[in-house]
Design a protein around this motif. Structure first.
Motif, PDB file in Angstrom:
ATOM      1  N   MET A 104       3.909   0.553   2.425  1.00  0.00           N
ATOM      2  CA  MET A 104       3.676  -0.449   3.476  1.00  0.00           C
ATOM      3  C   MET A 104       3.506  -1.790   2.795  1.00  0.00           C
ATOM      4  O   MET A 104       2.765  -1.900   1.806  1.00  0.00           O
ATOM      5  CB  MET A 104       2.402  -0.118   4.255  1.00  0.00           C
ATOM      6  N   GLN A 157       0.860  -1.185   0.000  1.00  0.00           N
ATOM      7  CA  GLN A 157       0.000   0.000   0.000  1.00  0.00           C
ATOM      8  C   GLN A 157       0.892   1.228   0.000  1.00  0.00           C
ATOM      9  O   GLN A 157       1.552   1.535   1.000  1.00  0.00           O
ATOM     10  CB  GLN A 157      -0.940   0.010   1.204  1.00  0.00           C
ATOM     11  N   GLY A 209      -0.973  -9.153   8.492  1.00  0.00           N
ATOM     12  CA  GLY A 209      -0.054  -8.708   9.514  1.00  0.00           C
ATOM     13  C   GLY A 209      -0.086  -7.199   9.663  1.00  0.00           C
ATOM     14  O   GLY A 209      -0.785  -6.512   8.904  1.00  0.00           O
ATOM     15  N   PRO A 210       0.688  -6.681  10.609  1.00  0.00           N
ATOM     16  CA  PRO A 210       0.673  -5.235  10.869  1.00  0.00           C
ATOM     17  C   PRO A 210       1.419  -4.417   9.826  1.00  0.00           C
ATOM     18  O   PRO A 210       1.299  -3.199   9.803  1.00  0.00           O
ATOM     19  CB  PRO A 210       1.357  -5.122  12.229  1.00  0.00           C
ATOM     20  N   ARG A 260       6.843  -0.915   7.027  1.00  0.00           N
ATOM     21  CA  ARG A 260       6.952   0.323   6.247  1.00  0.00           C
ATOM     22  C   ARG A 260       8.344   0.384   5.637  1.00  0.00           C
ATOM     23  O   ARG A 260       9.342   0.436   6.360  1.00  0.00           O
ATOM     24  CB  ARG A 260       6.722   1.544   7.130  1.00  0.00           C
ATOM     25  N   PHE A 297       2.277  -5.615   3.362  1.00  0.00           N
ATOM     26  CA  PHE A 297       1.496  -6.461   4.246  1.00  0.00           C
ATOM     27  C   PHE A 297       1.602  -7.916   3.815  1.00  0.00           C
ATOM     28  O   PHE A 297       1.433  -8.238   2.639  1.00  0.00           O
ATOM     29  CB  PHE A 297       0.013  -6.067   4.222  1.00  0.00           C
TER      30      PHE A 297
END
Lengths: 114, 111
Positions: free
Chosen positions: A89, A37, A106-107, A110, A91
């Motif tokens: 980001m 993202q 997942g979190p 970055r 993921f």
């Protein structure tokens, strides 16, 4: 409750360097994914992985990208020669069945490419 | 090409009201549709999945409808709370192995 974990949470690298992003999917899940993202944009599919091989990849996932499941728990995304536009980001996700099943994310990591 | 459209404007509502978010799609015949919640700097969190043969699905204060004729899904949060403030993403299956996400709609619930 089981969850997907990712390391590192933030990675800063110089353009042209290789980076490896790591993920530990939920232990009994069979399907693994990477999405990215870019800031302010939508979540975009990169690649899916099942039975130790890529099952699907997007146009974004070019020769600079590779994935690996080096052991029974980790799932990695490697970018060979990072570009400025790789900043985003990233993921990792996993699901028990194919994507008709819930994907657990997942979190994120970055990635900042300077 | 396949497109998913979600209202790009943020939705501001008062606590206790029902929030309704829209997801429209074109050039798709999805077998199912999913809704996720995303908080800033975090990964998407699965909320609900609805299949093409289901008209409506509920989970606690959440309700999703799926109209394959209109090519639209509506996502409702009843009795909204400030903790519901987040971006809500609609996702359709691309191929059986991948999800195609909309850009999301930001929801702000004020006390």
């Amino acid at each position: 409750e089981p969850e997907v974990t990712q390391t590192p949470s933030h990675q800063v690298t110089q353009m042209g360097q290789e980076v490896i992003l790591r993920c530990v999917p939920i232990s009994n899940h069979l399907y693994f994914y990477w999405y990215r993202q870019i800031l302010g944009q939508k979540v975009e599919f990169l690649v899916s992985f099942y039975n130790n091989e890529i099952s699907e990849k997007s146009e974004i996932f070019d020769d600079q990208f590779s994935v690996e499941r080096p052991d029974g728990s980790n799932f990695t995304l490697k970018i060979r020669s990072t570009k400025l536009e790789d900043s985003a980001m990233y993921f990792c996700a996993s699901s028990l069945y194919i994507s008709t099943d819930t994907q657990y994310f997942g979190p994120g990591t970055r990635l900042t490419v300077l | 090409s396949q497109k998913i459209e979600q209202n790009s404007e943020a939705l501001n509502i008062q606590e206790g009201k029902t929030a309704t978010l829209t997801c429209n799609y074109t050039n798709y015949s999805p077998a199912y549709l999913q809704w996720y919640r995303q908080d800033p700097g975090r990964g998407p969190v699965f909320l609900l999945l609805i299949r093409e043969n289901e008209k409506e699905k509920r989970k606690e204060r959440l309700k999703v409808t799926f109209d394959t004729t209109l090519k639209q899904s509506l996502f409702h949060i009843t009795a909204s709370q400030p903790a519901d403030s987040a971006t809500y993403l609609c996702a359709l299956d691309l191929s059986g192995y991948a999800l195609n996400f909309g850009k999301g709609t930001s929801l702000l619930v004020t006390p």
